[in-house]
Design an enzyme around this catalytic site. Structure first.
Site, PDB file in Angstrom:
ATOM      1  N   CYS A  77       0.839  -1.208   0.000  1.00  0.00           N
ATOM      2  CA  CYS A  77       0.000   0.000   0.000  1.00  0.00           C
ATOM      3  C   CYS A  77       0.880   1.268   0.000  1.00  0.00           C
ATOM      4  CB  CYS A  77      -0.997  -0.029   1.159  1.00  0.00           C
ATOM      5  SG  CYS A  77      -2.307   1.198   0.964  1.00  0.00           S
ATOM      6  N   HIS A 175      -3.928  -4.868   0.137  1.00  0.00           N
ATOM      7  CA  HIS A 175      -3.470  -5.384   1.428  1.00  0.00           C
ATOM      8  C   HIS A 175      -3.524  -6.901   1.432  1.00  0.00           C
ATOM      9  CE1 HIS A 175      -3.096  -1.596   3.604  1.00  0.00           C
ATOM     10  NE2 HIS A 175      -4.079  -1.185   2.842  1.00  0.00           N
ATOM     11  N   GLU A 177      -2.515  -8.849   3.630  1.00  0.00           N
ATOM     12  CA  GLU A 177      -2.830  -9.300   4.989  1.00  0.00           C
ATOM     13  C   GLU A 177      -4.332  -9.268   5.273  1.00  0.00           C
ATOM     14  OE1 GLU A 177      -2.455  -4.834   5.494  1.00  0.00           O
ATOM     15  OE2 GLU A 177      -1.546  -6.355   4.208  1.00  0.00           O
TER      16      GLU A 177
END
Length: 193
Positions: A77, A175, A177
């Site tokens: 990001c 993202h 994650e």
């Protein structure tokens, strides 16, 4: 395997740590030059504002350190945006690893882009064993344009680089994650590079 996450006062470090735990990896969060240099892999995460982040990096000479790293480095990001040449966010000069500027979205869609969107990959080991297109979770108001280093393409108001790659440097706008199975697979691929 030593995995370092660069600490520079930009958010989402905790969620990156949780995602790595889910795939059986431990990581240290550090701004110590020696620890980062000795790591096998380095993650450069980020949620925040570009000029403040660059100021923190320059103040601690992390900008020079990051550009000189030889092991695989993954920018996430804001981390990826800071690896580009310049961002329109507060007119900030960045690290210049990827040869493309970062611009603010404009056009009829809601900004920031928040939510799931597809990424079509153009041939990078980061996307091994991931569907093409794959869906990832995005939260951003700024984007990197298409360039020679584009490794995946996404469309939101226009086509933009949702992943970049140059030598040992990788970046993703989304993202991983927070991107379920596809994101976990991408993190595994990065660790296996």
């Amino acid at each position: 395997m030593k995995l370092a996450i660069i600490k520079y006062n930009a958010g989402n470090i905790q969620s990156v740590l949780y995602a790595l735990e889910r795939i059986g990896m431990d990581a240290m969060v550090t701004d110590d030059h020696e620890q980062i240099r000795l790591a096998d892999k380095v993650i450069f995460p980020g949620v925040g504002e570009a000029s403040t982040a660059m100021h923190y990096l320059r103040e601690r000479k992390l900008d020079t350190l990051i550009k000189g790293l030889q092991q695989p480095v993954l920018g996430i990001c804001l981390g990826m945006q800071l690896m580009c040449t310049h961002t329109e966010e507060n007119n900030t000069d960045c690290l210049g690893i990827f040869d493309t500027p970062v611009k603010k979205f404009s056009g009829g869609l809601k900004i920031p882009q928040i939510g799931w969107n597809s990424a079509t990959e153009t041939g990078t080991p980061l996307f091994k064993n991931i569907a093409d297109p794959a869906y990832f979770y995005f939260v951003h108001s700024y984007y990197a344009g298409l360039c020679d280093e584009t490794a995946a393409v996404t469309e939101y108001t226009r086509r933009f680089s949702s992943a970049l790659q140059k030598d040992n440097f990788y970046g993703v706008q989304f993202h991983p994650e927070k991107s379920a199975e596809a994101g976990e697979q991408l993190l595994k691929n990065f660790i296996e590079l």
